[in-house]
Design an enzyme around this catalytic site. Structure first.
Site, PDB file in Angstrom:
ATOM      1  N   THR A  95       0.821  -1.213   0.000  1.00  0.00           N
ATOM      2  CA  THR A  95       0.000   0.000   0.000  1.00  0.00           C
ATOM      3  C   THR A  95       0.855   1.264   0.000  1.00  0.00           C
ATOM      4  OG1 THR A  95      -1.440   1.278   1.473  1.00  0.00           O
ATOM      5  CG2 THR A  95      -0.114  -0.382   2.517  1.00  0.00           C
ATOM      6  N   ASP A  96       0.247   2.362  -0.455  1.00  0.00           N
ATOM      7  CA  ASP A  96       0.945   3.663  -0.385  1.00  0.00           C
ATOM      8  C   ASP A  96       1.014   4.185   1.050  1.00  0.00           C
ATOM      9  OD1 ASP A  96      -1.757   4.329  -0.056  1.00  0.00           O
ATOM     10  OD2 ASP A  96      -1.769   5.888  -1.601  1.00  0.00           O
ATOM     11  N   GLU A  97       0.223   3.578   1.955  1.00  0.00           N
ATOM     12  CA  GLU A  97       0.149   4.108   3.324  1.00  0.00           C
ATOM     13  C   GLU A  97       1.462   3.935   4.079  1.00  0.00           C
ATOM     14  OE1 GLU A  97      -3.540   3.388   5.375  1.00  0.00           O
ATOM     15  OE2 GLU A  97      -4.606   3.117   3.491  1.00  0.00           O
ATOM     16  N   TYR A 129      -1.909  -0.528  10.977  1.00  0.00           N
ATOM     17  CA  TYR A 129      -2.022  -1.187   9.661  1.00  0.00           C
ATOM     18  C   TYR A 129      -0.814  -0.867   8.786  1.00  0.00           C
ATOM     19  CZ  TYR A 129      -3.281  -1.666   4.723  1.00  0.00           C
ATOM     20  OH  TYR A 129      -3.255  -1.959   3.383  1.00  0.00           O
ATOM     21  N   LYS A 145       2.233  -3.312   7.356  1.00  0.00           N
ATOM     22  CA  LYS A 145       2.518  -3.500   5.919  1.00  0.00           C
ATOM     23  C   LYS A 145       3.965  -3.067   5.625  1.00  0.00           C
ATOM     24  CE  LYS A 145       0.180  -4.685   2.985  1.00  0.00           C
ATOM     25  NZ  LYS A 145      -0.139  -6.025   2.445  1.00  0.00           N
TER      26      LYS A 145
END
Ligand code: NAD
Ligand code: TYD
Length: 358
Positions: free
Chosen positions: A132-134, A158, A162
């Site tokens: 993810t970009d997060e 989260y 990741k």
């Protein structure tokens, strides 16, 4: 054949369906079937011998070892994860367990399998890790979009879990030479999206006459990508990506949450008007913000476009219309996913958030 993990979830199921619509190469689909995994997403594949579903955990080393040995996949795509930021705030443990520990066990299993493959098969084997970009953290309004070189600054349990999995993937390539690739994608939307995430939640609540809960001021910005474009990007990375590389995947489509909510409302006004003649946006309710809420994500997707020739096919206008229509056409799917467990989650997450203003 290929092995997919998490293929009963939102993106994984879209990937499996799209893959088998375009290829006869079989898929082994390993999924634990958590609250987010749903075999109804794959109902159209009933009786299709190209799809073999196995219920299990990516952290179950005995199971993954035996699947790899039995099916000898030429590639693995890892979608399996706990994926919802709000749930990670309420209970981070499962995120650490699956996203970090589970990915570690899967990497160990694949390392063992891969190191025993014969020459050419070993060379062509690929493992795509879907991220993810997060992991890059939050951007100020005027900062450039995330490139692959942006430093990791995850802010939620989260995104931290990741990020940790991405680091393990990187290390397994660097140390053991495993042919791993990572994709870091922005927010997806489309069919089979579980209605705990912004877009499906807004559609489902709007149709049910319920409040549309906007966190904080609703000015947080996300980049949105239609899920089938993400699936095409992953197929492209699998086919032509360079092992050890990471590819940012995005829709060139940054929008504040409030604009997303209004777009959904306007489409519903057109496609399924309220019986009382009022507009759906009257259901918008501002609620307490998410703790540690990232303000802005934006993806610079030039690398995957210039090196692999991928770019999104859908605009937001076309993708969101298809999505809203899909939910209108699949009310039974919506009803079925709103189980007791779903209702408990809604109570837990929104019961505590006092309505700030409407
Ligand atoms: P999802 O929550 O809808 O689906 C996750 C799937 O993984 C479910 O089917 C679940 O049963 C399965 N799963 C969970 N734990 C497992 C375990 N221990 N072993 C085996 N299976 C397990 O998630 P999604 O939105 O489809 O996301 C898929 C992947 O893409 C995730 O890795 C996520 O981090 C990443 N991603 C998602 C988005 C997005 O906008 N949804 C954007 C970028 C990246
Ligand atoms: P979400 O779909 O949970 O994705 P992510 O947190 O991974 O970006 O949320 C998207 C944005 O919408 C995020 O800024 C939080 C916001 N949001 C709301 O305002 N209300 C809601 O009920 C939800 C679920 C999200």
């Amino acid at each position: 054949m290929i092995l997919v993990t998490g293929g009963a979830g939102f993106i994984g199921a879209n990937f499996v369906l799209d893959w088998l619509a375009q290829s006869d190469e079989p898929i082994v689909n390993l999924d634990k079937l958590t609250y987010a995994g749903n075999l109804q997403n794959l109902a159209s594949l009933a009786g299709d011998r190209r799809h073999l579903f196995v219920q299990g955990d990516i952290g179950d080393r005995e199971l993954t070892d035996s699947l790899l040995l039995q099916y000898q996949p030429r590639a693995l795509i890892n979608f399996a994860a706990e994926s919802h930021v709000d749930r990670s705030i309420h209970g981070p443990k499962d995120f650490i367990q699956t996203n970090i520990v589970g990915t570690f066990h899967l990497l160990e299993s694949v390392r063992d399998y891969w190191s025993h493959l014969p020459g050419e098969t070993r060379k062509s084997f690929r493992f795509v890790h879907v991220s993810t970009d997060e992991v890059y953290g939050s951007l100020a309004r005027d900062e450039p979009a995330f490139s692959e070189a942006h430093r990791y600054e995850p802010n939620s349990p989260y995104s931290a879990s990741k990020a940790a999995s991405d680091h393990l993937v990187r290390a397994y390539h660097h140390t053991y030479g495993l042919p791993l690739l990572t994709t870091n994608c922005s927010n997806n939307y489309g069919p089979y999206h579980f209605p705990e995430k912004l877009i499906p939640l807004m559609i489902v609540n709007a149709l049910a006459g319920k409040p549309l809960p906007v966190y904080g001021d609703g000015q947080q910005i996300r980049d949105w990508l239609y899920v089938k474009d993400h699936c095409a990007a992953i197929r492209r990375v699998l086919a032509a990506g360079h092992p050890g590389e990471t590819y940012n995947v995005g829709g060139w489509n940054e929008k504040p949450n409030l604009e997303i909510v209004h777009t959904v409302c306007t489409l519903l006004d057109e496609l399924r008007p309220r019986t009382d003649g009022k507009a759906y946006h009257e259901q918008v309710a501002y609620v307490a913000d998410r703790p540690g809420h990232d303000r802005r994500y934006a993806i610079d997707a030039r690398k995957i476009e210039s090196e692999l020739g991928w770019k999104p096919a859908e605009t937001f206008a076309t993708g969101i219309r298809k999505t809203v229509q899909w939910y209108l056409d699949n009310q039974e799917w919506v009803r079925d996913v709103q189980s007791g467990a779903y209702r408990e989650w809604v109570e837990k997450n929104y019961g505590e958030r006092q309505k700030v203003r409407s």
